[in-house]
Design a protein around this motif. Structure first.
Motif, mmCIF file in Angstrom:
data_model
loop_
_atom_site.group_PDB
_atom_site.id
_atom_site.type_symbol
_atom_site.label_atom_id
_atom_site.label_comp_id
_atom_site.label_asym_id
_atom_site.label_seq_id
_atom_site.Cartn_x
_atom_site.Cartn_y
_atom_site.Cartn_z
ATOM 1 N N TYR A 32 -3.576 -0.593 -5.658
ATOM 2 C CA TYR A 32 -3.816 -0.009 -6.980
ATOM 3 C C TYR A 32 -4.850 -0.821 -7.754
ATOM 4 O O TYR A 32 -5.785 -0.274 -8.348
ATOM 5 N N LEU A 33 -4.689 -2.157 -7.761
ATOM 6 C CA LEU A 33 -5.630 -3.018 -8.485
ATOM 7 C C LEU A 33 -7.021 -2.964 -7.871
ATOM 8 O O LEU A 33 -8.031 -2.923 -8.589
ATOM 9 N N ILE A 93 0.671 -2.449 -4.891
ATOM 10 C CA ILE A 93 0.132 -3.118 -6.085
ATOM 11 C C ILE A 93 -1.293 -3.600 -5.818
ATOM 12 O O ILE A 93 -2.200 -3.394 -6.637
ATOM 13 N N VAL A 141 5.601 -2.540 -1.317
ATOM 14 C CA VAL A 141 5.408 -2.651 -2.767
ATOM 15 C C VAL A 141 4.215 -3.555 -3.067
ATOM 16 O O VAL A 141 3.363 -3.226 -3.904
#
Length: 154
Positions: free
Chosen positions: A20-21, A17, A13
């Protein structure tokens, strides 16, 4: 057993994240979008400054026109007082009737008595058959000219 599974899921997870950023920042369109956003903000602030300058200009213009009007009234009053003191009564009355700024003369016109005419063509013509300024053919080159009247030749 549960502990390694929990660590693996939490790591996945967190990795998603972070990925993605990082992907959003390094995406091909993100830099262009950021630049366009900055340009839009600059354009909006420039437009706001321009509007403020225009408003200030017209406010200043209105103030100067008010001053000019007041000065005109003062000059008129000075001339009127001088004409009443220095001129004969006939000349003074004539001056007031010609240049009274605060007493405009309005002619009342009955709408039924107004005659409307088409505009007249006052263009200089070399012969009566030449097209005038108000003619559809005026100023168009390459068109056939109207035949000249044989009685108007010299």
């Amino acid at each position: 057993m549960d502990e390694p599974l929990f660590i693996a899921i939490a790591g996945a997870v967190i990795g998603l994240i972070i990925g993605y950023l990082a992907g959003r920042r390094t995406a091909p369109g993100s830099e262009t979008a950021r630049e366009l956003g900055e340009k839009l903000e600059q354009a909006e602030s420039a437009r706001e400054r321009y509007e403020q300058r225009v408003n200030a200009h017209f406010a200043d213009t209105a103030s100067k026109l008010n001053t000019l009007t007041a000065n005109y009234r003062d000059v008129y009053q000075h001339i009127a007082e001088g004409s009443s003191e220095l001129c004969s009564d006939d000349d003074s009355a004539r001056f007031r009737s010609l240049a009274a700024p605060d007493e405009p003369e309005h002619d009342t016109v009955d709408a039924d008595s107004v005659v409307v005419e088409a505009p007249r063509d006052y263009a200089v013509k070399t012969s009566p058959n030449d097209p005038g300024v108000l003619d559809e053919r005026f100023g168009l080159d390459g068109e056939e000219k109207p035949p000249e009247d044989s009685t108007t030749r010299s």
